[in-house]
Design a protein around this motif. Sequence first.
Motif, PDB file in Angstrom:
ATOM      1  N   ILE A  31       0.625  30.889   4.484  1.00  0.00           N
ATOM      2  CA  ILE A  31       1.949  30.309   4.661  1.00  0.00           C
ATOM      3  C   ILE A  31       2.566  30.877   5.932  1.00  0.00           C
ATOM      4  O   ILE A  31       2.593  32.093   6.125  1.00  0.00           O
ATOM      5  N   TYR A  32       3.039  29.979   6.802  1.00  0.00           N
ATOM      6  CA  TYR A  32       3.659  30.410   8.046  1.00  0.00           C
ATOM      7  C   TYR A  32       5.179  30.416   7.879  1.00  0.00           C
ATOM      8  O   TYR A  32       5.745  29.574   7.182  1.00  0.00           O
ATOM      9  N   SER A  33       5.832  31.341   8.559  1.00  0.00           N
ATOM     10  CA  SER A  33       7.290  31.347   8.599  1.00  0.00           C
ATOM     11  C   SER A  33       7.739  31.970   9.913  1.00  0.00           C
ATOM     12  O   SER A  33       7.107  32.918  10.405  1.00  0.00           O
ATOM     13  N   ARG A  34       8.810  31.459  10.476  1.00  0.00           N
ATOM     14  CA  ARG A  34       9.334  31.982  11.739  1.00  0.00           C
ATOM     15  C   ARG A  34      10.844  31.805  11.765  1.00  0.00           C
ATOM     16  O   ARG A  34      11.391  30.866  11.166  1.00  0.00           O
ATOM     17  N   LEU A  35      11.507  32.727  12.446  1.00  0.00           N
ATOM     18  CA  LEU A  35      12.955  32.696  12.629  1.00  0.00           C
ATOM     19  C   LEU A  35      13.211  32.371  14.093  1.00  0.00           C
ATOM     20  O   LEU A  35      12.699  33.060  14.985  1.00  0.00           O
ATOM     21  N   THR A  36      14.005  31.321  14.359  1.00  0.00           N
ATOM     22  CA  THR A  36      14.192  30.841  15.726  1.00  0.00           C
ATOM     23  C   THR A  36      15.663  30.620  16.022  1.00  0.00           C
ATOM     24  O   THR A  36      16.394  30.073  15.198  1.00  0.00           O
ATOM     25  N   VAL A  37      16.083  31.038  17.224  1.00  0.00           N
ATOM     26  CA  VAL A  37      17.445  30.780  17.669  1.00  0.00           C
ATOM     27  C   VAL A  37      17.413  29.630  18.676  1.00  0.00           C
ATOM     28  O   VAL A  37      16.532  29.552  19.529  1.00  0.00           O
ATOM     29  N   SER A  38      18.362  28.718  18.508  1.00  0.00           N
ATOM     30  CA  SER A  38      18.505  27.593  19.430  1.00  0.00           C
ATOM     31  C   SER A  38      19.988  27.405  19.704  1.00  0.00           C
ATOM     32  O   SER A  38      20.809  28.254  19.339  1.00  0.00           O
ATOM     33  N   ASP A  39      20.349  26.318  20.343  1.00  0.00           N
ATOM     34  CA  ASP A  39      21.750  26.104  20.675  1.00  0.00           C
ATOM     35  C   ASP A  39      22.609  26.063  19.414  1.00  0.00           C
ATOM     36  O   ASP A  39      22.436  25.182  18.559  1.00  0.00           O
ATOM     37  N   TYR A  40      23.511  27.018  19.277  1.00  0.00           N
ATOM     38  CA  TYR A  40      24.509  27.111  18.212  1.00  0.00           C
ATOM     39  C   TYR A  40      23.942  27.420  16.830  1.00  0.00           C
ATOM     40  O   TYR A  40      24.699  27.566  15.879  1.00  0.00           O
ATOM     41  N   THR A  41      22.631  27.514  16.668  1.00  0.00           N
ATOM     42  CA  THR A  41      22.079  27.691  15.321  1.00  0.00           C
ATOM     43  C   THR A  41      20.996  28.753  15.280  1.00  0.00           C
ATOM     44  O   THR A  41      20.325  29.043  16.275  1.00  0.00           O
ATOM     45  N   LEU A  42      20.823  29.318  14.101  1.00  0.00           N
ATOM     46  CA  LEU A  42      19.707  30.191  13.769  1.00  0.00           C
ATOM     47  C   LEU A  42      18.957  29.509  12.637  1.00  0.00           C
ATOM     48  O   LEU A  42      19.555  29.150  11.618  1.00  0.00           O
ATOM     49  N   ASN A  43      17.644  29.330  12.795  1.00  0.00           N
ATOM     50  CA  ASN A  43      16.873  28.546  11.840  1.00  0.00           C
ATOM     51  C   ASN A  43      15.661  29.321  11.345  1.00  0.00           C
ATOM     52  O   ASN A  43      15.023  30.052  12.107  1.00  0.00           O
ATOM     53  N   ARG A  44      15.353  29.140  10.053  1.00  0.00           N
ATOM     54  CA  ARG A  44      14.082  29.623   9.516  1.00  0.00           C
ATOM     55  C   ARG A  44      13.235  28.416   9.135  1.00  0.00           C
ATOM     56  O   ARG A  44      13.663  27.562   8.348  1.00  0.00           O
ATOM     57  N   PHE A  45      12.030  28.359   9.718  1.00  0.00           N
ATOM     58  CA  PHE A  45      11.088  27.294   9.430  1.00  0.00           C
ATOM     59  C   PHE A  45       9.899  27.860   8.657  1.00  0.00           C
ATOM     60  O   PHE A  45       9.502  29.014   8.849  1.00  0.00           O
ATOM     61  N   THR A  46       9.339  27.044   7.790  1.00  0.00           N
ATOM     62  CA  THR A  46       8.138  27.422   7.049  1.00  0.00           C
ATOM     63  C   THR A  46       7.125  26.290   7.107  1.00  0.00           C
ATOM     64  O   THR A  46       7.478  25.119   7.284  1.00  0.00           O
ATOM     65  N   ARG A  47       5.883  26.665   6.957  1.00  0.00           N
ATOM     66  CA  ARG A  47       4.806  25.685   6.863  1.00  0.00           C
ATOM     67  C   ARG A  47       3.889  26.117   5.731  1.00  0.00           C
ATOM     68  O   ARG A  47       3.373  27.233   5.723  1.00  0.00           O
ATOM     69  N   ILE A  48       3.741  25.251   4.739  1.00  0.00           N
ATOM     70  CA  ILE A  48       2.921  25.534   3.572  1.00  0.00           C
ATOM     71  C   ILE A  48       1.780  24.521   3.524  1.00  0.00           C
ATOM     72  O   ILE A  48       2.026  23.313   3.541  1.00  0.00           O
ATOM     73  N   PRO A  49       0.520  24.986   3.494  1.00  0.00           N
ATOM     74  CA  PRO A  49      -0.607  24.058   3.423  1.00  0.00           C
ATOM     75  C   PRO A  49      -0.487  23.149   2.208  1.00  0.00           C
ATOM     76  O   PRO A  49       0.098  23.551   1.193  1.00  0.00           O
ATOM     77  N   PRO A  50      -0.969  21.909   2.256  1.00  0.00           N
ATOM     78  CA  PRO A  50      -1.796  21.350   3.346  1.00  0.00           C
ATOM     79  C   PRO A  50      -0.986  20.698   4.461  1.00  0.00           C
ATOM     80  O   PRO A  50      -1.559  20.048   5.341  1.00  0.00           O
ATOM     81  N   SER A  51       0.348  20.827   4.425  1.00  0.00           N
ATOM     82  CA  SER A  51       1.163  20.235   5.476  1.00  0.00           C
ATOM     83  C   SER A  51       0.829  20.855   6.826  1.00  0.00           C
ATOM     84  O   SER A  51       0.603  22.069   6.935  1.00  0.00           O
TER      85      SER A  51
END
Length: 551
Positions: A271-291
Amino acid sequence: MKGVHNIYHHSYTFSFLLVFLALILFHPALSTYVNTMSSSESLTISSNRTLVSPGGVFELGFFKPSGRSRWYLGIWYKKVSQKTYAWVANRDNPLSNSIGTLKISGNNLVLLGQSNNTVWSTNLTRENVRSPVIAELLPNGNFVMRYSNNKDSSGFLWQSFDFPTDTLLPEMKLGYDFKTGRNRFLTSWRSYDDPSSGKFTYELDIQTGLPEFILINRFLNQRVVMQRSGPWNGIEFSGIPEVQGLNYMVYNYTENSEEIAYSFQMTNQSIYSRLTVSDYTLNRFTRIPPSWGWSLFWSLPTDVCDSLYFCGSYSYCDLNTSPYCNCIRGFVPKNRQRWDLRDGSHGCVRTTQMSCSGDGFLRLNNMNLPDTKTASVDRTIDVKKCEEKCLSDCNCTSFATADVRNGGLGCVFWTGDLVEIRKQAVVGQDLYVRLNAADLDFSSGEKRDRTGTIIGWSIGVSVMLILSVIVFCFWRRRQKQAKADATPIVGNQVLMNEVVLPRKKIHFSGEDEVENLELSLMEFEAVVTATEHFSDFNKVGKGGFGVVYKV
C-alpha cells in the motif's frame, strides 16, 4: 561412457538455459534493474538509463514535463500509471536542453549541463575519501550517497530525505535536526507542470509555545499562515484528520534534544501513501492494489472552520450550528452588530473577569486545541494536578491533557486569549476553560444542567399536587353544602337529613301495576309549620332514620 557423459552435459546446459530464460522473462528486474551507481559510472539524458529501487517501486532518472523544454533529475513512482514525482534535485535550476550528466565527483554528486557547467550538487565539504563512494536508490525512495563498505544509515554522506520537495514519503522526516541545524519542510510546485519552488510550504513552527506544523502562503514576500496542525497529543496532531486504528499506517513524533520530527510508516508495503503540499492545500493520497491510481485520503483545509481566525478569541467554530461561530459559555460577542451579521472574527469577551480565587473550569468536549503561542507544557505532573496548577497561576486561562494515551499524562497550559478553537464531531480533546465562579453558577455544564432539570420537575410536580388537593377540597365542600341545604321526606315521613315530599301516591290495580314514585322537595319552614315546631304531640315514633312526625 563418453557419449553418455556428453548427453548429461548437454542436458544440464539446456536446463540451465531454460531456467535462465525463465528468470529473464518473468523477472526482468533481475537482469535490467540497477539501483546503484559507482564513481566510474554516470547517468545521462541521452542514454535514457535510470536507477530502480529494489522491489521496483521507485525510479530515478531525467524527466521533462510535457510541453516544456526543460529537464530535471527526479524520483517517481514506477508502478503507478500516471507518473507521480516524489523528489526533484534541480527544481530551481533546470537543464535548458537534453544535455545532462549525473556522476560522482570525489565525495559529491554533481549534475552537469552543457559545457560541463555544474547545475546541481550535493555540495559537501571535501574530505579524504577513505573508500569508494557509491550512490544508491533505496527501497523506500531515499537516494543516498555512502561509502561502499558502510550501509548503515548513520554513515550516509548525503541523502535526499534531508531535502524534501513537495512530498513526504514513508520513513521520511519533517522537522528540525538540531545536530545539523537542518529544517526539513515541504514546498509546493509552482504549477502542475513546473516543479520549481511554489508559494506554499508546510513546516514545523518551533517559535510557538508548543511545536506544531503550519501551512504557509509566501505571498509578496510575506508569511501568511493558512492552517495549523495543533500540538501532538501522543497519538496525532489535533488539527490533522489522520485516522487512527488503520492497521497499515503508523504515525511517529519525536521531540528531544537531537530533533523534533514527524514521520509515518507503512506496515503493509504493498500500500502506497504520500503527503503532498500544493496550492492552498495539504493532501494525503493512498494507493491500494489492484488499483493503479491514487485516492485522496484527506485534504486540508476542508471547510471554513479550518480557516485561521474565522472565529475570534474565546469562540469556537462548529459546522453543526448556525452561525458557525459560538461564544464559549460565560462569554458574549465583543461586537454584537458584526456577530449578528455572521462575522465572528471579533470574538467574544468575558461576562465576568477572573478573580484569581474561587474560579472554576468549564469543560468543552471534542475540541481542536487553541493556538499554542501562549501555551506551555508540563509533562511531569499527573492530570489530576492540572487544575490545581492552573488555578495557582492568575494568568492561566485554560488547560488540556498533553498526552491522551493511557488515561492522560501531563498538561498544556494557556495564558492570554484563546484563539483558533474548533469543535469536532467525534475526535478532538477536552479543553478546560477558566471562568469566574459567578459565571459557573449558570454556565456550569452537564452536572448542573441535570440538577436544574431535576429541581424543575420537582417544583412542577409539587405545584400540580397542591392544586389537585385544593380542587378536591373545594369539591368536597360544595358537596357537603348541597347536602346541608335539604332534609329528605319519604311518603308521609320526614327525614332530618333531607326534605322530600311525595308528588304521586302509589296506586294498586288488579294488575298490580306500580307507578313510579317521584319525590319533590319542600322548604324547611313548611316542615316546621306542619309539625308544629316538631312538637312531641305530633311525634309518631323513632327509628333508624331518626324521629318520625305526622303531618
